[in-house]
Scaffold this active site. Sequence first.
Site, PDB file in Angstrom:
ATOM      1  N   LYS A 114     -33.838 -89.263  22.810  1.00  0.00           N
ATOM      2  CA  LYS A 114     -32.403 -89.115  23.440  1.00  0.00           C
ATOM      3  C   LYS A 114     -32.634 -89.746  24.846  1.00  0.00           C
ATOM      4  CE  LYS A 114     -30.134 -85.066  21.748  1.00  0.00           C
ATOM      5  NZ  LYS A 114     -29.724 -83.838  22.256  1.00  0.00           N
ATOM      6  N   LYS A 208     -32.019 -89.100  10.279  1.00  0.00           N
ATOM      7  CA  LYS A 208     -31.127 -87.834   9.994  1.00  0.00           C
ATOM      8  C   LYS A 208     -29.703 -88.044  10.113  1.00  0.00           C
ATOM      9  CE  LYS A 208     -31.182 -85.858  14.399  1.00  0.00           C
ATOM     10  NZ  LYS A 208     -31.582 -84.571  15.167  1.00  0.00           N
ATOM     11  N   LYS A 211     -24.765 -86.530  15.214  1.00  0.00           N
ATOM     12  CA  LYS A 211     -23.366 -86.573  15.799  1.00  0.00           C
ATOM     13  C   LYS A 211     -23.231 -87.976  16.614  1.00  0.00           C
ATOM     14  CE  LYS A 211     -23.098 -81.636  16.996  1.00  0.00           C
ATOM     15  NZ  LYS A 211     -23.741 -80.787  17.918  1.00  0.00           N
TER      16      LYS A 211
HETATM   17  P1  AMP Z   1     -26.803 -79.805  17.324  1.00  0.00           P
HETATM   18  O1  AMP Z   1     -25.612 -80.510  16.694  1.00  0.00           O
HETATM   19  O2  AMP Z   1     -28.272 -80.857  17.813  1.00  0.00           O
HETATM   20  O3  AMP Z   1     -26.581 -78.794  18.329  1.00  0.00           O
HETATM   21  O4  AMP Z   1     -27.605 -79.030  16.091  1.00  0.00           O
HETATM   22  C1  AMP Z   1     -27.204 -78.030  15.674  1.00  0.00           C
HETATM   23  C2  AMP Z   1     -28.041 -77.273  14.479  1.00  0.00           C
HETATM   24  O5  AMP Z   1     -27.721 -78.169  13.417  1.00  0.00           O
HETATM   25  C3  AMP Z   1     -29.440 -77.095  14.836  1.00  0.00           C
HETATM   26  O6  AMP Z   1     -29.793 -76.176  14.381  1.00  0.00           O
HETATM   27  C4  AMP Z   1     -29.829 -78.706  14.253  1.00  0.00           C
HETATM   28  O7  AMP Z   1     -31.213 -78.518  13.726  1.00  0.00           O
HETATM   29  C5  AMP Z   1     -28.980 -78.494  13.125  1.00  0.00           C
HETATM   30  N1  AMP Z   1     -28.991 -80.034  12.504  1.00  0.00           N
HETATM   31  C6  AMP Z   1     -28.522 -81.026  13.389  1.00  0.00           C
HETATM   32  N2  AMP Z   1     -28.629 -82.172  12.439  1.00  0.00           N
HETATM   33  C7  AMP Z   1     -28.834 -81.861  11.118  1.00  0.00           C
HETATM   34  C8  AMP Z   1     -29.352 -82.505  10.095  1.00  0.00           C
HETATM   35  N3  AMP Z   1     -29.060 -83.809  10.032  1.00  0.00           N
HETATM   36  N4  AMP Z   1     -29.676 -81.773   9.076  1.00  0.00           N
HETATM   37  C9  AMP Z   1     -30.088 -80.466   9.137  1.00  0.00           C
HETATM   38  N5  AMP Z   1     -29.691 -79.797  10.154  1.00  0.00           N
HETATM   39  C10 AMP Z   1     -29.229 -80.405  11.144  1.00  0.00           C
END
Ligand code: AMP
Length: 345
Positions: A114, A208, A211
């Site tokens: 990041k 992956k 967002k």
């Molecule tokens: P975040 O958007 O970083 O707050 O992630 C929220 C949740 O979604 C966390 O548990 C992440 O590990 C999961 N997550 C984010 N991106 C992915 C992805 N591409 N595949 C699976 N889980 C994800």
Amino acid sequence: MAFKPLVFSGVQPTGNLHLGNYLGAIKRFVEMQKTHDCIYCVVDLHAVTVWQDPAELKTQIREVTAAFLAAGIDPAAHIVFNQSQVAEHAELAWVFNCVARMGWLNRMTQFKEKAGKDRENASVGLFAYPTLMAADILVYRATHVPVGEDQKQHLELARDIAGKFNTDFAASIAANGHDPEDGFFPQPEPLTQGPAPRVMSLRDGTKKMSKSDPSDYSRIALADDADTIAQKIRKARTDPDALPSELEGLKGRAEAENLVTIFAALADRTKEDVLREYGGAQFSTFKPALADLAVATLSPVTGRMRDLMADPAHIDSVLKDGGARASAIARPVMDAVKDIVGFLR
Ligand code: AMP
Ligand code: TRP
């Protein structure tokens, strides 16, 4: 086991909630409710480790909350709230900043990703992010944490922090009447073994789904309508070969494997089962089937999300109620931490 099983997890309100968040996290949050007491948090304090427009942040907090509720999280039987309403998170994070070591945080790969090349210009909060995450979990003495695979390293750090706190303060923990055998904090366990712990980008099977990817076509957003979902799946990158009939045949075919994983997770089927049906099929057959499935599965959720977003006052009242109930659990834990550390209160 000495610690009562309790589930905690969080999602950042940073916009563009996507299929990876849904399959890797939110869908599993919903399932955990059947077997555990659960606390689900919209982690706004984490979001501001990178710049967030204040007006948009409010909307994004409501949007993640709406996604939780629309997916089937029950805010009356469990707890849904936003992090900044419960001051104990930040309070415990400070103590943890003094327990964790620079060397531990220096190893965090998410910070490196990041912060990018311009590390000197990253916020101090972005560096300290994992100690706040440890505090989120441990301020409830939560034992189980459903997350996507990208969060595993942060969970290991949370365990290290819990362990060091228990060791450093062992004498004081016992003197304050806690079981010295257990220590004060549990070792929280990551639960990453869902059907889709790592959903990949639709444009590049080695990255992956995220967002922050500049390409909208890399992800299926929970805000997308049916036509957009179908179009993104049609345009998803693939190789020219037909699908194999066995898992083995997906090796080295990241894009194909990703679409099969998504299909299986959406349909609550195994990948083997999906390949038994589609082995030998071309993507010209598989993609429309996946698009239909994605639309049929996601539309009810995204539709409910839109309805919920039309009534922000309702969402705000859910968060406020959840925050009060979360505080009632966190306050006594934080008071005990103060006693253990030696603060007067
Ligand atoms: P975040 O958007 O970083 O707050 O992630 C929220 C949740 O979604 C966390 O548990 C992440 O590990 C999961 N997550 C984010 N991106 C992915 C992805 N591409 N595949 C699976 N889980 C994800
Ligand atoms: N760091 C997590 C992510 O980016 C979000 C998060 C913050 C979290 N605090 C948490 C997840 C506590 C689980 C438990 O996805």
